[in-house]
Write an enzyme that holds these catalytic residues in place. Structure first.
Site, PDB file in Angstrom:
ATOM      1  N   HIS A  35      -6.830  26.271  75.390  1.00  0.00           N
ATOM      2  CA  HIS A  35      -7.937  27.043  75.984  1.00  0.00           C
ATOM      3  C   HIS A  35      -8.176  26.758  77.474  1.00  0.00           C
ATOM      4  O   HIS A  35      -8.736  27.599  78.182  1.00  0.00           O
ATOM      5  CB  HIS A  35      -9.229  26.850  75.179  1.00  0.00           C
ATOM      6  CG  HIS A  35      -9.956  25.564  75.442  1.00  0.00           C
ATOM      7  ND1 HIS A  35      -9.686  24.407  74.762  1.00  0.00           N
ATOM      8  CD2 HIS A  35     -10.965  25.259  76.296  1.00  0.00           C
ATOM      9  CE1 HIS A  35     -10.486  23.447  75.181  1.00  0.00           C
ATOM     10  NE2 HIS A  35     -11.282  23.927  76.115  1.00  0.00           N
ATOM     11  N   GLU A  66      -6.822  28.163  83.051  1.00  0.00           N
ATOM     12  CA  GLU A  66      -7.802  27.872  84.112  1.00  0.00           C
ATOM     13  C   GLU A  66      -7.378  26.695  84.987  1.00  0.00           C
ATOM     14  O   GLU A  66      -7.524  26.733  86.205  1.00  0.00           O
ATOM     15  CB  GLU A  66      -9.168  27.561  83.495  1.00  0.00           C
ATOM     16  CG  GLU A  66     -10.223  27.281  84.550  1.00  0.00           C
ATOM     17  CD  GLU A  66     -11.461  26.612  83.977  1.00  0.00           C
ATOM     18  OE1 GLU A  66     -12.373  26.371  84.758  1.00  0.00           O
ATOM     19  OE2 GLU A  66     -11.477  26.325  82.769  1.00  0.00           O
ATOM     20  N   ASP A  67      -6.828  25.660  84.355  1.00  0.00           N
ATOM     21  CA  ASP A  67      -6.619  24.397  85.068  1.00  0.00           C
ATOM     22  C   ASP A  67      -5.187  24.142  85.528  1.00  0.00           C
ATOM     23  O   ASP A  67      -4.922  23.133  86.178  1.00  0.00           O
ATOM     24  CB  ASP A  67      -7.067  23.223  84.169  1.00  0.00           C
ATOM     25  CG  ASP A  67      -8.567  23.250  83.906  1.00  0.00           C
ATOM     26  OD1 ASP A  67      -9.282  23.897  84.696  1.00  0.00           O
ATOM     27  OD2 ASP A  67      -9.013  22.649  82.917  1.00  0.00           O
TER      28      ASP A  67
END
Length: 758
Positions: free
Chosen positions: A92, A96-97
């Site tokens: 998840h 994003e990271d």
């Protein structure tokens, strides 16, 4: 190899073992479930996430991959979700990271997992602009994706739960932001999905981080009274066990103790102490039905047996068997009088009902990997339709959007009837006008009244479950701005807003025509600069507002406007303020009534350190703004909020306005602390109720003024039918002094209730 290298190697080995042990625990949980075993897929997702997050650590110091593993374990163990959800939980944070994209996830793990991961990926900026927290936009994104696959929001709740469990490593301002979002959005959302255990834990963790001293105080008091509750439970349930055994029912009896957050909420709501909360203990009977199809009738058989043993409270029986709650909750609640003279609530459930009550819809959605969509139930479909309605017409700012979500998704529901007997479900607090818009936009637009249970009522009449409503319309009736003050549903608000905007555009067009005609008559070139000067002259922020005012004939253009544009003279726009240059009035967009404060306000610039608390002393107090929404005084748990003018507002952490600010503008939340020394006085108001008698006013004044030496600013007492209601306005130094006053007032003969007016 030197000592430093040896330490690093030892640390890497310890990390490796920690990660492998955590993943092994996840796999053991997954293999023990009833889901199809896609071990290779889950292992592949773990290895991919582990490599993607390699070398990254959380603030707590542990390897970052421990977070996705923990989220996946919550999804598997506490929600009962399968391999698709476990893989999405492991992945998840990858998009994003790290450098990986949603397309990469889709190519490796397939469309369904990629879609869930995309829904879980946080985004920056968004429709609410830079000033708003990205959290509101994230939430909107979640809801959009959730309408396709409910697992998005379930995994997000798992993510939030693990973040709350590990919140200790965050600075105070981040704790308030995250805890505030959790209490305002995620705990109600978990409750709405029937995730009772998770909802309860989220509430308690939020309470612990926002009000640590009060949390610890309640936990200690619960521990001290544990033996007393155990004795009461044993004495109360002994006769119940005997009668259920006699009837051959297979059952468990559990004690349910009110949570610290729930106790604190009731203490705040009723303004009472811990010792005055009498429903801390409840009893839960969970039975195995002899025949699954007869579980409801067996619930009622147990209820009849309990009635043979104890007196029951007629107003506190709740039947959620035949009409379950919207989140799927089913049970029969009855409140009985124990032999010790205490009312005790008893909840009667079957095993199936208990599992759904604890785990929510997840308990009976057993996802099959490969399905295009998870199985959804009727209640959920209705809920998802409401989400889509809200998203079809999103509110212009974050707080309005979140309010719409709160009002329409998290509130209790009422069941009402059309004139033909059709059942309609509306949020609790809905009005006759909400019902009209719920049926059809035309009915809402032209509604001028209603008949509720055959009696004529106004548009703002609040509906109750069981009401039958007939809408009365007229073609001469049109939408009015005042309607926005009392409608509650997203549909009604959206339709009214859209119609008013359309009407405003027509008025603005008229205003534009008047403005251009006036400019033409005065040989004036109407540049943007000229319109800006007119806006400034009339204290208006936007060109649209100027055109609206001209169109509504609230502004008549004349010579003064020409002089302003040509710079011949300036209008004094300060009015009365010019006589008090040392005062500043706070009047922000949320229309909080605010106090006047010293003009030397703190300005938050680029060098301001948000991690350091704002310390409020006698010397610095005038640097801050104190809105009237909660009236914080020394001793209250407080936080700071950076407003649009870069000044700092001080709110109580439990303030409703602060709850919205934490959820919508979390990046502007600051820690704040009092360091006052009983030199300043603060306004406080107390509400009292009691039995009227001669000398009551004298006794009140004696306690407050003579015994405690407190200055009374104002006192109002009104007696009727042998009882009285009163308000007392005082000047106090801090919260403890106010508490002393309230406790002393409770000792006066005849006073039944004392509470602070907030």
């Amino acid at each position: 190899m030197n000592d430093l290298e040896l330490k690093e190697k030892a640390r890497e080995a310890a990390d490796e073992k920690m990660i492998n042990d955590a993943f092994q625990k996840l796999m053991e949980c997954y293999l023990a479930s009833t889901h199809r075993k896609k071990v290779d897929l889950v292992t592949k997702a773990f290895n991919f996430a582990r490599q993607a997050h390699s070398g990254v650590r959380r603030l707590s110091g542990e390897p970052y991959i421990m977070h996705p593993i923990s989220v996946a374990l919550i999804a598997c163990k506490e929600m009962g979700l399968g391999s698709t959800s476990i893989c999405a939980a492991l992945l998840h944070d990858v998009v994003e990271d790290t450098e990986y994209t949603v397309e990469d996830i889709e190519n490796i793990f397939g469309t369904r997992i990629a879609m869930i991961v995309e829904g879980l990926t946080k985004i920056s900026g968004g429709i609410f602009g830079e000033k708003a927290s990205a959290q509101a936009e994230n939430f909107k994104k979640l809801l959009l994706t959730m309408s396709n696959d409910i697992r998005v929001i379930l995994i997000k709740i798992c993510d939030r739960l693990h973040n709350m469990r590990t919140l200790d490593s965050q600075p105070a301002n981040k704790k308030y932001k995250i805890a505030g979002e959790t209490l305002y959005i995620y705990a109600p959302l978990a409750n709405r999905l029937g995730l009772y255990k998770i909802k309860t834990e989220l509430e308690n963790l939020s309470f612990r981080f926002e009000h640590p001293e009060e949390y610890e105080s309640i936990v200690q008091k619960l521990n001290l009274t544990q033996e007393e509750r155990t004795q009461l439970f044993d004495q109360f349930t002994e006769p119940i066990r005997k009668i259920l055994d006699k009837k051959g029912i297979k059952y468990q009896i559990k004690a349910r103790v009110k949570t610290p957050y729930s106790i604190w909420s009731k203490m705040q709501r009723k303004n009472v102490g811990f010792d005055e909360i009498y429903d801390i203990l409840a009893v839960r009977i969970v039975f195995t039905p002899q025949k699954p199809e007869e579980e409801i009738s067996e619930c009622f058989q147990i209820y009849v047996a309990l009635r043979e043993l104890y007196e029951y409270h007629r107003d506190r029986t709740r039947d959620w068997l035949t009409s379950p709650k919207a989140n799927g909750y089913q049970a029969l609640h009855v409140t009985l009088m124990s032999k010790q003279g205490q009312w005790i609530e008893v909840q009667i459930r079957s095993n199936r009902m208990d599992e759904i009550a604890e785990q929510g819809f997840a308990a009976h959605w057993k996802y099959k990997d490969g399905d295009e969509n998870p199985r959804e139930e009727g209640e959920l479909n209705d809920w998802l339709r409401t989400i889509k309605e809200i998203l079809d017409d999103p509110q212009p700012n974050a707080m309005d959007f979140l309010d719409s979500v709160k009002l329409n998704l998290f509130t209790n529901e009422i069941l009402v009837f059309t004139p033909k007997g059709e059942i309609k479900t509306l949020p609790s607090g809905s009005t006759a006008l909400d019902f009209a818009f719920h049926i059809h936009t035309f009915l809402g637009t032209h509604c001028f009244g209603a008949k509720v249970n055959h009696k004529l009522v106004p548009l703002n009449h609040k509906l109750s479950s069981g009401d039958q409503i007939e809408i009365i319309t007229s073609r001469t009736q049109h939408v009015e701005p005042s309607w926005m003050k009392f409608v509650t549903t997203a549909k009604a608000k959206a339709k009214i807003t859209a119609i008013l905007r359309r009407n405003d555009r027509e008025i603005q067009k008229q205003g534009e025509n008047i403005l251009y005609q006036w400019a033409k008559e005065n040989n004036l070139e109407l540049t943007m600069s000229a319109i800006d000067k007119l806006c400034e002259f009339h204290d208006l922020q936007k060109h649209e507002s100027l055109l609206q005012a001209i169109g509504e004939k609230n502004i008549t253009l004349g010579q003064e406007d020409l002089d302003e544009i040509y710079g011949k003279k300036k209008k004094n726009r300060n009015g009365w303020k010019k006589y008090v240059p040392f005062m500043k009035v706070r009047d922000d967009e949320n229309q909080h009534n605010a106090v006047k404060v010293n003009n030397e306000l703190l300005v938050v610039d680029k060098d301001f350190n948000k991690k350091i608390p704002c310390v409020i002393t006698e010397e610095t107090i005038n640097m801050y703004i104190f809105p009237k929404c909660c009236n914080p005084i020394p001793g209250d748990d407080i936080l700071g909020f950076i407003d649009d003018n870069k000044h700092v507002e001080i709110h109580m952490r439990a303030c409703e306005v602060a709850d919205k600010l934490k959820s919508s503008y979390g990046n502007r939340i600051l820690d704040a602390k009092w360091e006052m020394h009983n030199k300043n006085f603060f306004e406080a108001a107390i509400e009292i109720h009691g039995i009227d008698r001669k000398g009551m006013l004298h006794d009140l004044a004696d306690v407050i003024s003579d015994q405690l030496g407190i200055n009374i600013h104002k006192i109002t007492i009104e007696a009727h039918d042998g009882v009285f209601d009163g308000n007392i306005e005082l000047a106090v130094h801090d919260r403890s002094e106010l508490a002393t006053i309230m406790n002393q007032l409770k000792t006066i003969d005849g006073i039944q209730e004392v509470q602070q007016i907030k």
